[in-house]
Scaffold this active site. Structure first.
Site, PDB file in Angstrom:
ATOM      1  N   LYS A  44     -39.241  -6.450 -48.717  1.00 23.29           N
ATOM      2  CA  LYS A  44     -40.443  -7.302 -48.730  1.00 23.29           C
ATOM      3  C   LYS A  44     -40.061  -8.776 -48.767  1.00 23.29           C
ATOM      4  CE  LYS A  44     -42.740  -5.583 -52.353  1.00 23.29           C
ATOM      5  NZ  LYS A  44     -43.888  -5.341 -53.267  1.00 23.29           N
ATOM      6  N   LYS A  46     -38.672 -10.276 -51.104  1.00 22.16           N
ATOM      7  CA  LYS A  46     -38.958 -10.769 -52.456  1.00 22.16           C
ATOM      8  C   LYS A  46     -37.719 -10.544 -53.306  1.00 22.16           C
ATOM      9  CE  LYS A  46     -43.867 -10.426 -53.441  1.00 22.16           C
ATOM     10  NZ  LYS A  46     -44.863  -9.927 -54.396  1.00 22.16           N
TER      11      LYS A  46
HETATM   12  N1  C2G Z   1     -52.680  -9.967 -57.567  1.00 16.87           N
HETATM   13  C1  C2G Z   1     -53.948 -10.464 -57.882  1.00 16.87           C
HETATM   14  N2  C2G Z   1     -54.084 -11.771 -58.211  1.00 16.87           N
HETATM   15  C2  C2G Z   1     -53.001 -12.591 -58.246  1.00 16.87           C
HETATM   16  C3  C2G Z   1     -51.712 -12.088 -57.949  1.00 16.87           C
HETATM   17  C4  C2G Z   1     -51.577 -10.754 -57.606  1.00 16.87           C
HETATM   18  O1  C2G Z   1     -54.950  -9.718 -57.859  1.00 16.87           O
HETATM   19  N3  C2G Z   1     -53.196 -13.903 -58.561  1.00 16.87           N
HETATM   20  C5  C2G Z   1     -52.561  -8.551 -57.205  1.00 16.87           C
HETATM   21  C6  C2G Z   1     -52.043  -8.346 -55.792  1.00 16.87           C
HETATM   22  O2  C2G Z   1     -53.114  -8.471 -54.845  1.00 16.87           O
HETATM   23  C7  C2G Z   1     -51.504  -6.920 -55.850  1.00 16.87           C
HETATM   24  C8  C2G Z   1     -51.002  -6.821 -57.299  1.00 16.87           C
HETATM   25  O3  C2G Z   1     -51.618  -7.908 -58.029  1.00 16.87           O
HETATM   26  O4  C2G Z   1     -52.564  -5.985 -55.649  1.00 16.87           O
HETATM   27  C9  C2G Z   1     -49.507  -6.939 -57.408  1.00 16.87           C
HETATM   28  O5  C2G Z   1     -49.105  -8.144 -56.788  1.00 16.87           O
HETATM   29  P1  C2G Z   1     -47.571  -8.268 -56.289  1.00 16.87           P
HETATM   30  O6  C2G Z   1     -46.669  -7.858 -57.393  1.00 16.87           O
HETATM   31  O7  C2G Z   1     -47.403  -9.572 -55.603  1.00 16.87           O
HETATM   32  O8  C2G Z   1     -47.554  -7.091 -55.208  1.00 16.87           O
HETATM   33  P2  C2G Z   1     -47.144  -7.135 -53.662  1.00 16.87           P
HETATM   34  O9  C2G Z   1     -45.812  -7.747 -53.480  1.00 16.87           O
HETATM   35  O10 C2G Z   1     -48.311  -7.659 -52.927  1.00 16.87           O
HETATM   36  O11 C2G Z   1     -46.904  -5.544 -53.416  1.00 16.87           O
HETATM   37  O12 C2G Z   1     -46.926  -1.598 -50.867  1.00 16.87           O
HETATM   38  C10 C2G Z   1     -47.655  -2.683 -51.369  1.00 16.87           C
HETATM   39  C11 C2G Z   1     -46.763  -3.759 -51.924  1.00 16.87           C
HETATM   40  O13 C2G Z   1     -45.814  -3.222 -52.831  1.00 16.87           O
HETATM   41  C12 C2G Z   1     -47.651  -4.785 -52.609  1.00 16.87           C
END
Ligand code: C2G
Length: 128
Positions: A44, A46
């Protein structure tokens, strides 16, 4: 029992994450979080500050979270939904539409993302 599932890296846990987990859990009776492994994070593009084991430990201590399992591929969601007996799949709306293929297997819900907070913002703001 209505089972909910969500996915993410959840690094440098913040209140936007908690609000997502709280609202996801409120859609059912059980919430499974599928947590990105360190290897999958690399896919990803990340790099999490906390290693998987520590991110898992933190998530398991949250009252809204009932189970944490590893996310190691983009292609495991159908197997997870079927294997875990999931009724509802939840993601923040930054993913709106991306996982609609799951509608053949469960309810798909995109929740409003929390404004003005993100792991990236935290890292940027802490840079001296
Ligand atoms: N999130 C949120 N508000 C934020 C930051 C994050 O609602 N200010 C939500 C994201 O939309 C996601 C969850 O928190 O639903 C986790 O965010 P991340 O850890 O950034 O996840 P991500 O990298 O988007 O992983 O297969 C799917 C991926 O693994 C998603």
């Amino acid at each position: 029992m209505k089972k909910v599932i969500t996915y993410g890296t959840f690094d440098l846990l913040h209140w936007g994450h908690i609000r997502l987990l709280e609202r996801a859990r409120a859609l059912g009776d059980h919430l499974t979080v599928v947590l990105s492994t360190d290897e999958f994070n690399a896919l990803k593009h990340k790099h999490a500050y906390h290693i998987y084991e520590h991110r898992k430990y933190i998530l398991e201590s949250i009252k809204y979270v009932d189970k944490v399992i590893p996310e190691y591929s983009w292609n495991q969601k159908i197997d997870d939904v079927l294997g875990e007996g999931i009724d509802t799949f939840v993601m923040g709306d930054d993913w709106e539409g991306e996982f609609d293929f799951l509608k053949d297997y469960c309810e798909v819900v995109y929740l409003k993302r929390t404004k003005d907070i993100s792991t990236t913002k935290i890292k940027e703001d802490l840079k001296v």
